[in-house]
Design a protein around this motif. Structure first.
Motif, PDB file in Angstrom:
ATOM      1  N   ALA A  54      -1.500  -1.444   5.489  1.00 24.08           N
ATOM      2  CA  ALA A  54      -1.192  -0.031   5.239  1.00 24.08           C
ATOM      3  C   ALA A  54      -0.546   0.151   3.868  1.00 24.08           C
ATOM      4  N   GLY A  55       0.363  -0.769   3.495  1.00 22.61           N
ATOM      5  CA  GLY A  55       0.956  -0.699   2.172  1.00 22.61           C
ATOM      6  C   GLY A  55      -0.069  -0.900   1.074  1.00 22.61           C
ATOM      7  N   MET A 121       8.166  -5.458   1.609  1.00 23.10           N
ATOM      8  CA  MET A 121       8.294  -5.317   0.162  1.00 23.10           C
ATOM      9  C   MET A 121       7.081  -4.600  -0.421  1.00 23.10           C
ATOM     10  N   VAL A 122       5.899  -4.890   0.125  1.00 26.06           N
ATOM     11  CA  VAL A 122       4.687  -4.227  -0.348  1.00 26.06           C
ATOM     12  C   VAL A 122       4.638  -2.777   0.131  1.00 26.06           C
ATOM     13  N   ALA A 123       4.870  -2.574   1.441  1.00 25.92           N
ATOM     14  CA  ALA A 123       4.693  -1.251   2.038  1.00 25.92           C
ATOM     15  C   ALA A 123       5.807  -0.283   1.683  1.00 25.92           C
ATOM     16  N   PHE A 124       7.053  -0.777   1.563  1.00 24.56           N
ATOM     17  CA  PHE A 124       8.189   0.120   1.347  1.00 24.56           C
ATOM     18  C   PHE A 124       8.875  -0.085   0.007  1.00 24.56           C
ATOM     19  N   ALA A 127       4.535   0.046  -2.868  1.00 21.99           N
ATOM     20  CA  ALA A 127       3.661   1.198  -2.612  1.00 21.99           C
ATOM     21  C   ALA A 127       4.330   2.540  -2.898  1.00 21.99           C
ATOM     22  N   PRO A 128       5.563   2.818  -2.413  1.00 17.39           N
ATOM     23  CA  PRO A 128       6.185   4.108  -2.736  1.00 17.39           C
ATOM     24  C   PRO A 128       6.456   4.282  -4.228  1.00 17.39           C
ATOM     25  N   ALA A 182      13.978   4.845   2.842  1.00 15.93           N
ATOM     26  CA  ALA A 182      13.850   5.199   1.424  1.00 15.93           C
ATOM     27  C   ALA A 182      12.399   5.509   1.077  1.00 15.93           C
ATOM     28  N   ALA A 183      11.481   4.709   1.629  1.00 15.72           N
ATOM     29  CA  ALA A 183      10.058   4.970   1.400  1.00 15.72           C
ATOM     30  C   ALA A 183       9.650   6.303   2.012  1.00 15.72           C
TER      31      ALA A 183
END
Length: 285
Positions: A54-55, A121-124, A127-128, A182-183
């Motif tokens: 998903a990220g 780390m990737v998704a949140f 990515a954001p 935060a994301a």
């Protein structure tokens, strides 16, 4: 997966052809004896992999949105920005499921914890930051990518600190704003405003402040309620399911704006409670 001390075994011809070593993880059994576990648990790591995907999907859509903007196609860009933001919210759901599934099925492992952090780390983290950069921060030049990096670094430091405090910190609270929350703030801003067709270049300064603030809150010492004391396995009053239905109805009535307000309220709750505690401590004799 073996719960007993590993015994030497001859690998099959098929296994020997694979250029991948079997994962072996040391642990302790119920009697405290050191044991070596071979392999990994599939079920929780499936959710973690979906979180990672998903990220990655969010990043791809952010890049597609930036390409559409460069081509002058604002409609397609808005669609891609929406997909990128939604993918981050989907990653949040998957991130919450993998840990709960692991605890409910007693399939926790050091490998799963590390894999979960890298996926987060990737998704949140990445990515954001890329989503905010593609939508608004890119128009600010070096200042924009510096703000995006502050957020990425904050997420990395937040996850590293969380991993080192597992088992010692109070489970009722998070120290610093959790990276999924935060994301949610960053993705919510992009989704809510791009859904109305508002271009990020018109509010770059505001977005920069929000992204930088989210990054700094992640590495702060401000406490946030973790809601981990909620018992999802026990019995609850019948009215509880009615409350859940009402929450779903409210969220789905206007997902971009409702989710943004919810995550903004949660992000602001920490500093507000911190200031209230300071004021209370000063008034005490």
């Amino acid at each position: 997966m073996s719960e007993r001390p590993e015994e030497p075994s001859q690998a099959s011809d098929a296994e020997s052809l694979l250029p991948i070593d079997e994962h072996v993880e040391e642990g302790h059994d119920a009697e405290g004896r050191k044991v070596r576990h071979r392999g990994i648990y599939l079920l929780p790591n499936l959710f973690t992999t979906a979180n990672l995907f998903a990220g990655f999907y969010s990043i791809i859509n952010s890049m597609s949105a930036q390409s559409a903007l460069a081509a002058g196609d604002a409609v397609s860009a808005s669609k891609y920005f929406g997909f990128a933001a939604i993918a981050i919210f989907v990653a949040m759901v998957l991130d919450g499921l993998d840990g709960r599934v692991a605890r409910m099925t007693n399939t926790q492992s050091a490998f799963g914890a590390e894999y979960d952090s890298l996926s987060d780390m990737v998704a949140f983290g990445v990515a954001p930051a890329l989503l905010a950069f593609a939508w608004a921060l890119g128009d600010m030049g070096k200042v924009g990518w510096m703000v995006a990096f502050i957020y990425v670094a904050g997420a990395a430091l937040r996850l590293a600190r969380f991993n080192t405090q597992v088992g010692t910190a109070d489970k009722r609270y998070f120290i610093g704003l959790a990276s999924p929350a935060a994301a949610g703030v960053v993705a919510g801003i992009v989704w809510a405003f791009s859904d109305y067709g508002i271009q990020g270049s018109k509010m770059s300064f505001l977005v920069a402040l929000m992204v930088a603030a989210a990054g700094m809150l992640m590495v702060s010492n401000i406490k946030y309620n973790s809601f981990k004391e909620l018992d999802l396995k026990g019995r609850v009053p019948f009215v509880a399911i009615l409350v859940v239905v009402l929450v779903f109805a409210v969220v789905f009535s206007d997902p971009p704006r409702i989710l943004l307000l919810a995550f903004l309220a949660y992000a602001a709750s920490g500093p507000i409670q911190y200031l209230l505690r300071l004021r209370r401590d000063k008034t005490l004799p």
